[in-house]
Design a protein around this motif. Structure first.
Motif, PDB file in Angstrom:
ATOM      1  N   ARG A  89      20.769 -10.974  43.558  1.00 17.81           N
ATOM      2  CA  ARG A  89      20.991 -10.319  44.847  1.00 17.81           C
ATOM      3  C   ARG A  89      21.072 -11.337  45.987  1.00 17.81           C
ATOM      4  N   GLU A  90      20.161 -12.297  46.018  1.00 17.44           N
ATOM      5  CA  GLU A  90      20.049 -13.193  47.177  1.00 17.44           C
ATOM      6  C   GLU A  90      20.926 -14.440  47.072  1.00 17.44           C
ATOM      7  N   ASN A 120      19.042 -12.242  54.363  1.00 19.59           N
ATOM      8  CA  ASN A 120      19.690 -12.935  55.484  1.00 19.59           C
ATOM      9  C   ASN A 120      21.206 -12.765  55.463  1.00 19.59           C
ATOM     10  N   PRO A 121      21.672 -11.537  55.678  1.00 20.02           N
ATOM     11  CA  PRO A 121      23.120 -11.325  55.596  1.00 20.02           C
ATOM     12  C   PRO A 121      23.846 -11.931  56.800  1.00 20.02           C
ATOM     13  N   LEU A 122      25.121 -12.201  56.612  1.00 19.42           N
ATOM     14  CA  LEU A 122      25.994 -12.556  57.729  1.00 19.42           C
ATOM     15  C   LEU A 122      26.527 -11.239  58.303  1.00 19.42           C
ATOM     16  N   SER A 123      27.372 -11.335  59.324  1.00 18.68           N
ATOM     17  CA  SER A 123      27.906 -10.123  59.949  1.00 18.68           C
ATOM     18  C   SER A 123      29.025  -9.517  59.084  1.00 18.68           C
ATOM     19  N   SER A 124      28.895  -8.223  58.772  1.00 16.72           N
ATOM     20  CA  SER A 124      29.914  -7.545  57.958  1.00 16.72           C
ATOM     21  C   SER A 124      31.263  -7.570  58.666  1.00 16.72           C
ATOM     22  N   LYS A 125      31.238  -7.325  59.960  1.00 17.11           N
ATOM     23  CA  LYS A 125      32.467  -7.336  60.782  1.00 17.11           C
ATOM     24  C   LYS A 125      33.172  -8.697  60.677  1.00 17.11           C
ATOM     25  N   GLU A 126      32.367  -9.755  60.820  1.00 18.04           N
ATOM     26  CA  GLU A 126      32.926 -11.106  60.758  1.00 18.04           C
ATOM     27  C   GLU A 126      33.553 -11.385  59.392  1.00 18.04           C
ATOM     28  N   MET A 127      32.910 -10.888  58.353  1.00 17.39           N
ATOM     29  CA  MET A 127      33.421 -11.142  57.001  1.00 17.39           C
ATOM     30  C   MET A 127      34.721 -10.379  56.754  1.00 17.39           C
ATOM     31  N   ILE A 128      34.784  -9.153  57.256  1.00 15.03           N
ATOM     32  CA  ILE A 128      36.030  -8.370  57.141  1.00 15.03           C
ATOM     33  C   ILE A 128      37.153  -9.091  57.885  1.00 15.03           C
ATOM     34  N   LYS A 129      36.801  -9.682  59.003  1.00 14.40           N
ATOM     35  CA  LYS A 129      37.766 -10.445  59.792  1.00 14.40           C
ATOM     36  C   LYS A 129      38.195 -11.704  59.032  1.00 14.40           C
ATOM     37  N   ALA A 130      37.215 -12.350  58.427  1.00 14.34           N
ATOM     38  CA  ALA A 130      37.506 -13.598  57.703  1.00 14.34           C
ATOM     39  C   ALA A 130      38.493 -13.375  56.560  1.00 14.34           C
ATOM     40  N   VAL A 131      38.462 -12.186  55.964  1.00 16.06           N
ATOM     41  CA  VAL A 131      39.392 -11.922  54.862  1.00 16.06           C
ATOM     42  C   VAL A 131      40.656 -11.201  55.353  1.00 16.06           C
ATOM     43  N   ASN A 161      25.824 -14.465  52.261  1.00 13.67           N
ATOM     44  CA  ASN A 161      25.612 -15.889  52.503  1.00 13.67           C
ATOM     45  C   ASN A 161      25.030 -16.543  51.246  1.00 13.67           C
ATOM     46  N   PRO A 162      25.733 -16.380  50.119  1.00  8.01           N
ATOM     47  CA  PRO A 162      25.178 -16.807  48.832  1.00  8.01           C
ATOM     48  C   PRO A 162      25.205 -18.323  48.681  1.00  8.01           C
ATOM     49  N   LYS A 163      24.404 -18.820  47.764  1.00 10.59           N
ATOM     50  CA  LYS A 163      24.409 -20.259  47.497  1.00 10.59           C
ATOM     51  C   LYS A 163      25.536 -20.628  46.558  1.00 10.59           C
ATOM     52  N   ILE A 164      25.951 -19.649  45.764  1.00 15.27           N
ATOM     53  CA  ILE A 164      27.073 -19.906  44.844  1.00 15.27           C
ATOM     54  C   ILE A 164      27.898 -18.625  44.709  1.00 15.27           C
ATOM     55  N   ILE A 165      29.220 -18.793  44.620  1.00 11.31           N
ATOM     56  CA  ILE A 165      30.109 -17.651  44.391  1.00 11.31           C
ATOM     57  C   ILE A 165      30.727 -17.817  43.010  1.00 11.31           C
ATOM     58  N   LEU A 166      30.622 -16.773  42.196  1.00 15.04           N
ATOM     59  CA  LEU A 166      31.152 -16.792  40.837  1.00 15.04           C
ATOM     60  C   LEU A 166      32.291 -15.783  40.762  1.00 15.04           C
ATOM     61  N   ALA A 167      33.493 -16.271  40.496  1.00 15.25           N
ATOM     62  CA  ALA A 167      34.671 -15.402  40.479  1.00 15.25           C
ATOM     63  C   ALA A 167      35.308 -15.443  39.097  1.00 15.25           C
ATOM     64  N   ASP A 168      35.259 -14.306  38.392  1.00 18.98           N
ATOM     65  CA  ASP A 168      35.804 -14.232  37.033  1.00 18.98           C
ATOM     66  C   ASP A 168      37.204 -13.634  37.063  1.00 18.98           C
ATOM     67  N   GLU A 169      38.211 -14.451  36.869  1.00 21.41           N
ATOM     68  CA  GLU A 169      39.617 -14.023  36.893  1.00 21.41           C
ATOM     69  C   GLU A 169      39.930 -13.196  38.129  1.00 21.41           C
ATOM     70  N   PRO A 170      39.627 -13.716  39.325  1.00 12.43           N
ATOM     71  CA  PRO A 170      39.764 -12.877  40.528  1.00 12.43           C
ATOM     72  C   PRO A 170      41.198 -12.491  40.857  1.00 12.43           C
ATOM     73  N   THR A 171      42.171 -13.205  40.296  1.00 10.04           N
ATOM     74  CA  THR A 171      43.564 -12.915  40.650  1.00 10.04           C
ATOM     75  C   THR A 171      44.377 -12.393  39.468  1.00 10.04           C
ATOM     76  N   ALA A 172      43.704 -12.148  38.346  1.00 15.82           N
ATOM     77  CA  ALA A 172      44.450 -11.801  37.126  1.00 15.82           C
ATOM     78  C   ALA A 172      45.233 -10.493  37.260  1.00 15.82           C
ATOM     79  N   ALA A 173      44.739  -9.576  38.103  1.00 14.68           N
ATOM     80  CA  ALA A 173      45.413  -8.277  38.211  1.00 14.68           C
ATOM     81  C   ALA A 173      46.417  -8.238  39.361  1.00 14.68           C
TER      82      ALA A 173
END
Ligand SMILES: Nc1ncnc2c1ncn2[C@@H]1O[C@H](COP(=O)(O)OP(=O)(O)OP(=O)(O)O)[C@@H](O)[C@H]1O
Ligand SMILES: [Mg+2]
Length: 248
Positions: A89-90, A120-131, A161-173
């Motif tokens: 989770r963290e 310690n989340p970041l701002s949801s609004k900011e993240m939606i903007k970032a993407v 605000n994770p320490k690591i991001i794990l992406a499993d085939e994020p673009t395969a579809a």
């Protein structure tokens, strides 16, 4: 930079076996690997080579049969169920091939829901903007394209605000254009932090992307090539490419 800072993930002779009928499958076979803060790793390998298993072990979604794993200075080989949940989770942001969004929540609500679960989340609004989904934030997943849904999933991973991001085939579809948009959003996180530099190397987010697509490996700092549960080769790229320059 990788090599100067301390590894954030350390796998030591990691073995994961699965029972398959009367047979034992070694999904990971004595794998040792160190991942550094701020590093972009791409894991390549044929179907069944152990890529997802490696990610699941790093993300504490599964446990090793033998060997050891340390994450962020702590031995996480034998955590209790509660400690595992807390770690996932963290500390870890997950991105899956099939998005895993909640269909009854809007784009922004999908992100806010996760933000409310962590310390310690970041701002949801900011993240939606970032993407790049400000205009679509009130839409439900069913009203978004695959690429847009995946960008919501990335915003949801980032908001922790994770320490690591794990992406499993994020673009395969995804089609070529959407895949590149999704990759850009993911990779920007790492490369922006890299530009900031400074002495906070150990706080930088690491990114691990699993893919079948060899072209995508050009964006990595290091490419981990897997075969039959083993690391066949690790290729260091001092001249990583931008997502824009990829072609397939
Ligand atoms: N839960 C499980 N039970 C039994 N065998 C499993 C399980 N999960 C994985 N395996 C086996 O472990 C090996 C590695 O699987 P893994 O899913 O890690 O491969 P992969 O490289 O991610 O493949 P793909 O590219 O198809 O996603 C395979 O032989 C697979 O069949
Ligand atoms: Mg897989």
């Amino acid at each position: 930079m990788a090599g100067i800072s301390k590894p954030c993930i350390k796998l030591n002779n990691a073995t994961k076996e699965f029972q398959s009928g009367n047979d034992v499958v070694k999904a990971l076979d004595n794998v040792s690997l160190e991942i550094y803060p701020g590093e972009l790793i791409v894991v390549l390998g044929e179907s069944g080579s152990g890529k997802s298993t490696l990610l699941n072990i790093i993300g504490c979604m599964d446990e090793l049969t033998n060997g050891k794993i340390e994450a962020f200075g702590k031995d996480i080989t034998n955590l209790s169920e509660k400690e595992r949940t807390n770690y996932r989770r963290e500390d870890v942001g997950f991105v899956f091939q099939d998005y895993h969004l909640m269909p009854e929540l809007s784009a922004i609500e999908n992100v806010e829901f996760i933000a409310e679960l962590v310390k310690n989340p970041l701002s949801s609004k900011e993240m939606i903007k970032a993407v790049g989904l400000e205009a679509e934030e009130k839409r439900f997943p069913g009203q978004l394209s695959g690429g847009q849904q995946q960008r919501v999933a990335i915003a949801r991973a980032l908001v922790k605000n994770p320490k690591i991001i794990l992406a499993d085939e994020p673009t395969a579809a995804l089609d070529f254009r959407s895949a590149k948009e999704v990759l850009s959003v993911l990779v920007d996180v790492i490369r922006k932090e890299e530009k900031k530099g400074g002495d906070k190397d150990n706080n930088k987010t690491a990114l691990v992307i699993v893919t079948h697509n060899r072209e995508i490996s050009k964006i990595a700092d290091r490419v981990v090539i897997m075969k039959n549960g083993c690391i066949e080769e690790i290729v260091k790229r001092d001249d990583y490419c931008s997502v824009d320059s990829l072609e397939w």
